[in-house]
Design a protein around this motif. Structure first.
Motif, PDB file in Angstrom:
ATOM      1  N   ALA A  78       6.197   3.256 -11.039  1.00 25.62           N
ATOM      2  CA  ALA A  78       6.780   3.523  -9.726  1.00 25.62           C
ATOM      3  C   ALA A  78       5.945   2.894  -8.624  1.00 25.62           C
ATOM      4  CB  ALA A  78       6.903   5.031  -9.498  1.00 25.62           C
ATOM      5  N   HIS A  79       6.647   2.424  -7.587  1.00 29.21           N
ATOM      6  CA  HIS A  79       6.023   1.812  -6.416  1.00 29.21           C
ATOM      7  C   HIS A  79       6.533   2.536  -5.176  1.00 29.21           C
ATOM      8  CE1 HIS A  79       5.101  -1.593  -3.551  1.00 29.21           C
ATOM      9  NE2 HIS A  79       6.149  -1.073  -2.968  1.00 29.21           N
ATOM     10  N   LEU A  80       5.614   3.000  -4.342  1.00 29.43           N
ATOM     11  CA  LEU A  80       5.975   3.676  -3.097  1.00 29.43           C
ATOM     12  C   LEU A  80       5.147   3.119  -1.946  1.00 29.43           C
ATOM     13  CD1 LEU A  80       6.040   7.451  -4.191  1.00 29.43           C
ATOM     14  CD2 LEU A  80       8.023   5.966  -3.847  1.00 29.43           C
ATOM     15  N   LEU A  81       5.778   3.011  -0.795  1.00 30.85           N
ATOM     16  CA  LEU A  81       5.060   2.712   0.443  1.00 30.85           C
ATOM     17  C   LEU A  81       5.328   3.865   1.390  1.00 30.85           C
ATOM     18  CD1 LEU A  81       3.348   0.759   2.138  1.00 30.85           C
ATOM     19  CD2 LEU A  81       5.474  -0.259   2.964  1.00 30.85           C
ATOM     20  N   ALA A  82       4.277   4.604   1.739  1.00 30.29           N
ATOM     21  CA  ALA A  82       4.428   5.835   2.523  1.00 30.29           C
ATOM     22  C   ALA A  82       3.768   5.684   3.885  1.00 30.29           C
ATOM     23  CB  ALA A  82       3.813   7.016   1.785  1.00 30.29           C
ATOM     24  N   GLU A  83       4.373   6.309   4.875  1.00 28.75           N
ATOM     25  CA  GLU A  83       3.806   6.351   6.224  1.00 28.75           C
ATOM     26  C   GLU A  83       3.326   7.772   6.505  1.00 28.75           C
ATOM     27  OE1 GLU A  83       5.159   4.334  10.299  1.00 28.75           O
ATOM     28  OE2 GLU A  83       6.427   6.037   9.749  1.00 28.75           O
ATOM     29  N   GLY A 211      -2.358  -1.324   6.697  1.00 26.78           N
ATOM     30  CA  GLY A 211      -2.170  -1.155   8.122  1.00 26.78           C
ATOM     31  C   GLY A 211      -2.878   0.081   8.633  1.00 26.78           C
ATOM     32  N   SER A 212      -2.411   0.585   9.765  1.00 26.50           N
ATOM     33  CA  SER A 212      -3.101   1.702  10.415  1.00 26.50           C
ATOM     34  C   SER A 212      -2.695   3.056   9.877  1.00 26.50           C
ATOM     35  CB  SER A 212      -2.827   1.664  11.926  1.00 26.50           C
ATOM     36  OG  SER A 212      -1.424   1.766  12.175  1.00 26.50           O
ATOM     37  N   ASP A 213      -1.432   3.205   9.413  1.00 26.18           N
ATOM     38  CA  ASP A 213      -0.974   4.545   9.026  1.00 26.18           C
ATOM     39  C   ASP A 213      -0.100   4.537   7.776  1.00 26.18           C
ATOM     40  OD1 ASP A 213       1.181   3.266  10.107  1.00 26.18           O
ATOM     41  OD2 ASP A 213       1.758   4.870  11.492  1.00 26.18           O
ATOM     42  N   ARG A 214      -0.277   3.526   6.910  1.00 24.79           N
ATOM     43  CA  ARG A 214       0.556   3.452   5.707  1.00 24.79           C
ATOM     44  C   ARG A 214      -0.315   3.419   4.454  1.00 24.79           C
ATOM     45  NH1 ARG A 214       5.406  -0.793   7.425  1.00 24.79           N
ATOM     46  NH2 ARG A 214       6.216   0.471   9.151  1.00 24.79           N
ATOM     47  N   ILE A 215       0.266   3.901   3.351  1.00 22.62           N
ATOM     48  CA  ILE A 215      -0.440   3.950   2.074  1.00 22.62           C
ATOM     49  C   ILE A 215       0.461   3.367   0.996  1.00 22.62           C
ATOM     50  CG2 ILE A 215      -1.445   5.467   0.319  1.00 22.62           C
ATOM     51  CD1 ILE A 215      -2.160   7.430   2.505  1.00 22.62           C
ATOM     52  N   LEU A 216      -0.084   2.420   0.229  1.00 20.70           N
ATOM     53  CA  LEU A 216       0.636   1.821  -0.894  1.00 20.70           C
ATOM     54  C   LEU A 216       0.240   2.563  -2.171  1.00 20.70           C
ATOM     55  CD1 LEU A 216       2.389  -0.490  -2.107  1.00 20.70           C
ATOM     56  CD2 LEU A 216       0.264  -1.769  -2.377  1.00 20.70           C
ATOM     57  N   ILE A 217       1.239   2.999  -2.936  1.00 12.95           N
ATOM     58  CA  ILE A 217       0.990   3.758  -4.172  1.00 12.95           C
ATOM     59  C   ILE A 217       1.760   3.085  -5.299  1.00 12.95           C
ATOM     60  CG2 ILE A 217       1.055   6.026  -5.264  1.00 12.95           C
ATOM     61  CD1 ILE A 217       1.729   6.826  -2.085  1.00 12.95           C
ATOM     62  N   ALA A 368      -4.320  20.136   0.077  1.00 20.25           N
ATOM     63  CA  ALA A 368      -3.138  19.935   0.904  1.00 20.25           C
ATOM     64  C   ALA A 368      -3.214  18.598   1.629  1.00 20.25           C
ATOM     65  CB  ALA A 368      -3.010  21.069   1.927  1.00 20.25           C
ATOM     66  N   LEU A 369      -2.093  17.889   1.635  1.00 14.43           N
ATOM     67  CA  LEU A 369      -2.034  16.690   2.459  1.00 14.43           C
ATOM     68  C   LEU A 369      -2.147  17.121   3.924  1.00 14.43           C
ATOM     69  CD1 LEU A 369       0.848  14.644   0.791  1.00 14.43           C
ATOM     70  CD2 LEU A 369      -1.535  13.961   1.002  1.00 14.43           C
ATOM     71  N   PRO A 370      -2.940  16.404   4.707  1.00 14.56           N
ATOM     72  CA  PRO A 370      -3.112  16.808   6.106  1.00 14.56           C
ATOM     73  C   PRO A 370      -1.876  16.583   6.947  1.00 14.56           C
ATOM     74  CG  PRO A 370      -4.243  14.735   5.678  1.00 14.56           C
ATOM     75  CD  PRO A 370      -3.751  15.239   4.351  1.00 14.56           C
ATOM     76  N   ALA A 371      -0.966  15.717   6.487  1.00 13.62           N
ATOM     77  CA  ALA A 371       0.241  15.427   7.246  1.00 13.62           C
ATOM     78  C   ALA A 371       1.343  15.012   6.280  1.00 13.62           C
ATOM     79  CB  ALA A 371      -0.017  14.323   8.270  1.00 13.62           C
ATOM     80  N   GLU A 372       2.570  15.092   6.752  1.00 18.62           N
ATOM     81  CA  GLU A 372       3.723  14.741   5.926  1.00 18.62           C
ATOM     82  C   GLU A 372       3.765  13.229   5.694  1.00 18.62           C
ATOM     83  OE1 GLU A 372       8.623  15.136   6.016  1.00 18.62           O
ATOM     84  OE2 GLU A 372       7.387  15.961   7.637  1.00 18.62           O
TER      85      GLU A 372
END
Length: 554
Positions: A78-83, A211-217, A368-372
């Motif tokens: 699986a590949h996800l790009l999350a903000e 970038g500044s607020d994204r995470i590649l998983i 816990a994740l600090p943010a959604e």
């Protein structure tokens, strides 16, 4: 004199044998993988079943068992790009600050009058005070809760921006503090996502900031993007809150500092709870799936000393009062406090399956994740597509390998055979090094290996051409071979250093797949130089010592 010292011969042969030994497990990939999984499971759980013991004994423990991990494009996954919604953290920070501000302002009620919180947009805290003439004093009190910003760029600045207009004082995080908070939130999210993925036991996930607020998983071996989202997308924000009331109206009027939340299992049941929690999930040290007194699925949890002290003090003072356990803005349980809980441990039970209890324990244990997270891109790579990529890579490698061997043998005869054997050893050394360092192989990595096959004989070509030239002037074949290796050395070193520099730039500036290409290219350069300069030379010297030819043809 054409010779190699004995210790050098032993060292060269030893390096080759060691590298090929570490590469060997990749020839029995599924068997070794099952062995490694069984060993890891037994060590983690302490439980050994006949199936695990059979898998463990299927590969000798005294042999190397490291494997080249397959990336997402080869194994499937699986590949996800999350903000990361960092603005939520600003609101949480100010909400947590409000109870302390309210107490501090209330202590000087005689001077500044009464105070209460006003409705405001997220990221702002608006407080109305009774005496507008004392706004400066109110701001001074609030400023006492502001801390210096802990960053080089924010040095000398405060964490809070405070302003007053008439009766209303506005409090918000300063820009410097927001920058620090953003960076801390992303780093915390990265670590928590990594812990959650590691709990499942997947191999070599790629989890990196973009970038500044994204995470590649990218997680190889997991079933689908939806499965990955269910694991990491849940905020798992756990709090323990006092209950002010229970009802059926989701829009019931509540006092300031209170909020209405639904029951996670019972429709139409809503709890009015105090917004400020007694303890939070951040104070948990462990969470494990278990069963309650009726044998139903539950989760045991344990607090750290600070959380245990607060939890014990509250339960001792509120016996026979309901107490809400809130997960992601839903009340999952609201038991009545029967006695003071001073041990720092407790249980979450309710209508859940054993799988749900296990997943909840993983989420709480990871934190816990600090943010959604908002998922901007999601993709599932099937294992069949990955296998097709592996097969295509094998074909490309074999075609390139055979073509190079044919060319070298036709061009250089016996010396071409030596170069071909060295090339085969070189391929083994590449996989041996990749296995030793636990590297992940992707399609670009395969491209790096195929490129290495073509480049690996460059050094041999330089040496052999140099030997050809020396045969015309040197006294005897031994001297020609020795001078050929000596005079080709500088050109070989120069050519490969420039390629190493390019590979280093690709590794530093490139993303995940490009880094994989750079790693395999770098390893291939080092091993190809070693095999070209030392392995082929050892074979040439050994052959020359046995054959003692008066003339040679290159």
């Amino acid at each position: 004199m054409l010779q190699i010292d004995r210790w050098k011969r032993i060292l060269i042969i030893g390096i080759c044998v060691l590298g090929l030994a570490y590469a060997m497990p990749n020839l029995f990939y599924e068997r070794v993988e099952a062995h490694n999984d069984a060993v890891a499971t037994i060590e983690k759980t302490g439980v050994s079943t006949p199936e695990l013991e059979a898998a463990e004994s299927d590969w000798p423990g005294w042999l190397p068992s490291g494997l080249v991990n397959l990336g997402l494009d080869l194994r499937g996954g699986a590949h996800l790009l999350a903000e990361v919604q960092v603005s939520e953290v600003y609101k949480s920070r100010l909400d947590a600050l409000w109870p302390d501000l309210r107490r501090a302002l209330a202590e000087e009620r005689a001077t500044i009058g009464t105070n209460h919180k006003l409705e405001s947009q997220d990221g702002l805290l608006k407080i109305e005070i009774g005496n507008p003439d004392q706004m400066a004093r109110a701001i001074e009190i609030v400023r006492g809760f502001s801390d210096p910003v802990t960053s080089l760029t924010g040095a000398g600045q405060s964490s809070l921006d405070i302003s007053g207009d008439g009766k209303v004082m506005t409090v918000q995080l300063s820009e410097a503090e927001k920058a620090v908070t953003d960076d801390r939130t992303i780093q915390q999210s990265l670590e928590i996502i990594r812990r959650r993925v590691d709990e499942v036991g997947t191999r070599e996930p790629t989890i990196m900031r973009q970038g500044s607020d994204r995470i590649l998983i990218q997680v190889p071996g997991i079933g689908s993007a939806e499965e990955l989202k269910s694991l990491i997308g849940t905020t798992a924000k756990l709090t323990f809150n006092p209950v002010a009331g229970i009802g059926s109206d989701p829009d019931a009027q509540v006092d300031p500092g209170q909020v209405v939340l639904p029951d996670s299992k019972k429709e139409g049941v809503y709890y009015t709870i105090e917004e400020a929690p007694v303890v939070t999930g951040e104070e948990l040290t462990d969470a494990l799936p278990s069963t309650d007194q009726n044998g139903l699925p539950a989760v045991d949890f344990r607090f750290n000393p600070t959380g245990a002290r607060k939890f014990g003090a509250y339960t001792a003072a509120n016996i026979h009062q309901p107490f809400a356990i809130v997960l992601d803005d839903e009340v999952i349980s609201a038991p009545e406090i029967q006695q003071a809980i001073t041990t720092g441990s407790g249980m979450i039970s309710g209508s859940m399956t054993f799988d749900e209890a296990n997943e909840l324990a993983i989420l709480l244990r990871a934190g816990a994740l600090p943010a959604e997270l908002t998922f901007l891109e999601e993709r599932t790579v099937g294992p069949e597509l990955g296998q097709d990529s592996i097969d295509a890579g094998k074909i490309a490698s074999m075609v390139g390998f055979i073509a190079v061997i044919v060319l070298m043998v036709l061009s250089y005869g016996m010396f071409g055979v030596f170069a071909s054997i060295a090339l085969a050893i070189n391929m083994g050394l590449i996989f041996g090094v990749l296995s030793m360092i636990g590297a992940t192989l992707t399609l670009p990595g395969i491209a790096g290996i195929v490129l290495t096959i073509g480049m690996a004989v460059d050094a041999n070509v330089l040496v052999f051409e140099r030997i050809r030239e020396e045969l015309k002037t040197a006294r005897g074949p031994a001297r020609a071979i020795e001078l050929g290796y000596e005079k080709a050395m500088s050109a070989i070193v120069d050519a490969n250093i420039t390629t190493l520099i390019i590979a280093a730039i690709l590794f530093v500036l490139g993303s995940g797949p490009v880094k994989g290409f750079a790693v395999t290219l770098t390893i291939g350069i080092v091993t190809s130089v070693f095999t070209a300069l030392w392995v082929t030379r050892l074979m040439t010297v050994t052959w020359f010592e046995r054959a003692r030819p008066r003339q040679i043809e290159v």
